[in-house]
Write an enzyme that holds these catalytic residues in place. Sequence first.
Site, PDB file in Angstrom:
ATOM      1  N   GLY A 101       0.833  -1.248  -0.071  1.00  0.00           N
ATOM      2  CA  GLY A 101      -0.010   0.062   0.042  1.00  0.00           C
ATOM      3  C   GLY A 101       0.739   1.230  -0.104  1.00  0.00           C
ATOM      4  N   GLN A 102       2.153   1.141  -0.248  1.00  0.00           N
ATOM      5  CA  GLN A 102       2.834   2.286  -0.188  1.00  0.00           C
ATOM      6  C   GLN A 102       3.116   2.905  -1.507  1.00  0.00           C
ATOM      7  OE1 GLN A 102       7.079   1.593   0.666  1.00  0.00           O
ATOM      8  NE2 GLN A 102       7.457   3.639   1.213  1.00  0.00           N
ATOM      9  N   HIS A 108       7.565   6.319   6.107  1.00  0.00           N
ATOM     10  CA  HIS A 108       6.696   7.270   6.719  1.00  0.00           C
ATOM     11  C   HIS A 108       5.777   6.363   7.510  1.00  0.00           C
ATOM     12  CE1 HIS A 108       5.010   6.872   2.824  1.00  0.00           C
ATOM     13  NE2 HIS A 108       3.841   6.833   3.338  1.00  0.00           N
ATOM     14  N   HIS A 110       1.464   6.870   9.122  1.00  0.00           N
ATOM     15  CA  HIS A 110       0.283   7.821   9.063  1.00  0.00           C
ATOM     16  C   HIS A 110      -0.193   7.647  10.201  1.00  0.00           C
ATOM     17  CE1 HIS A 110      -0.438   7.706   4.414  1.00  0.00           C
ATOM     18  NE2 HIS A 110       0.253   6.641   4.520  1.00  0.00           N
TER      19      HIS A 110
HETATM   20  P1  AMP Z   1       1.611   5.857   1.561  1.00  0.00           P
HETATM   21  O1  AMP Z   1       0.380   5.389   0.462  1.00  0.00           O
HETATM   22  O2  AMP Z   1       1.377   5.346   2.659  1.00  0.00           O
HETATM   23  O3  AMP Z   1       3.069   5.881   0.690  1.00  0.00           O
HETATM   24  O4  AMP Z   1       1.263   7.506   1.705  1.00  0.00           O
HETATM   25  C1  AMP Z   1       1.778   8.503   1.031  1.00  0.00           C
HETATM   26  C2  AMP Z   1       1.064   9.820   1.576  1.00  0.00           C
HETATM   27  O5  AMP Z   1       1.747  10.931   1.202  1.00  0.00           O
HETATM   28  C3  AMP Z   1      -0.195   9.919   0.882  1.00  0.00           C
HETATM   29  O6  AMP Z   1      -1.269  10.022   1.935  1.00  0.00           O
HETATM   30  C4  AMP Z   1      -0.204  11.383   0.144  1.00  0.00           C
HETATM   31  O7  AMP Z   1      -1.488  12.359   0.449  1.00  0.00           O
HETATM   32  C5  AMP Z   1       0.916  12.122   0.838  1.00  0.00           C
HETATM   33  N1  AMP Z   1       1.572  12.955   0.395  1.00  0.00           N
HETATM   34  C6  AMP Z   1       2.160  12.944  -0.910  1.00  0.00           C
HETATM   35  N2  AMP Z   1       3.043  14.166  -1.329  1.00  0.00           N
HETATM   36  C7  AMP Z   1       2.883  15.110  -0.187  1.00  0.00           C
HETATM   37  C8  AMP Z   1       3.262  16.254   0.186  1.00  0.00           C
HETATM   38  N3  AMP Z   1       4.079  17.088  -0.648  1.00  0.00           N
HETATM   39  N4  AMP Z   1       2.867  16.748   1.476  1.00  0.00           N
HETATM   40  C9  AMP Z   1       2.090  15.848   2.276  1.00  0.00           C
HETATM   41  N5  AMP Z   1       1.798  14.583   2.019  1.00  0.00           N
HETATM   42  C10 AMP Z   1       2.014  14.249   0.760  1.00  0.00           C
END
Ligand code: AMP
Length: 145
Positions: A101-102, A108, A110
């Site tokens: 799901g990345q 990071h 959530h």
């Molecule tokens: P994941 O699917 O766990 O890799 O989550 C990536 C997350 O990064 C998503 O929820 C996006 O909304 C968030 N995201 C991507 N670019 C940015 C950004 N520039 N600032 C803040 N959040 C971001």
Amino acid sequence: MPMFVDTSPPGQCIFCRLVAGEIPSATVYEDDHTIAFMDIGQVTPGHVLVATKRHAATLFDTTPAEAAAVMQTARRVALAVRATFDPAGLTLLQANGAEGGQTVGHVHMHVVPRHADDGITFTWPRQEPPAEVLAGYAQRLRAAL
Ligand code: AMP
Ligand code: ZN
């Protein structure tokens, strides 16, 4: 399943650029190992991401100190989220690999405030194998630790 949207090399990925101040972020907290900032997606109000400062693609690429720091920051942010947004619940989610799901290839976590009927769905297909299968899995994992 989502694909990686950002597999840039260290220093050039979205979150490295955010750590470096090259792209804007609504920053909540910073320390030696981590930065916490508002997720642009805001699945629910108060949705925060906690990322390592150093580029590590996934959990598997972190040092023990970085992994511990991400969890400590997530806990600290979770307490602030609870005090500020008063959610009914809170979910931590940390995804690794497209199949996990990345979508951003810089590790990071959530921190997601949760409410009844917030639209977040999570399917969790339970298998419930017999005890001897569980014991076999545990034995293999103990050998790998
Ligand atoms: P994941 O699917 O766990 O890799 O989550 C990536 C997350 O990064 C998503 O929820 C996006 O909304 C968030 N995201 C991507 N670019 C940015 C950004 N520039 N600032 C803040 N959040 C971001
Ligand atoms: Zn990065």
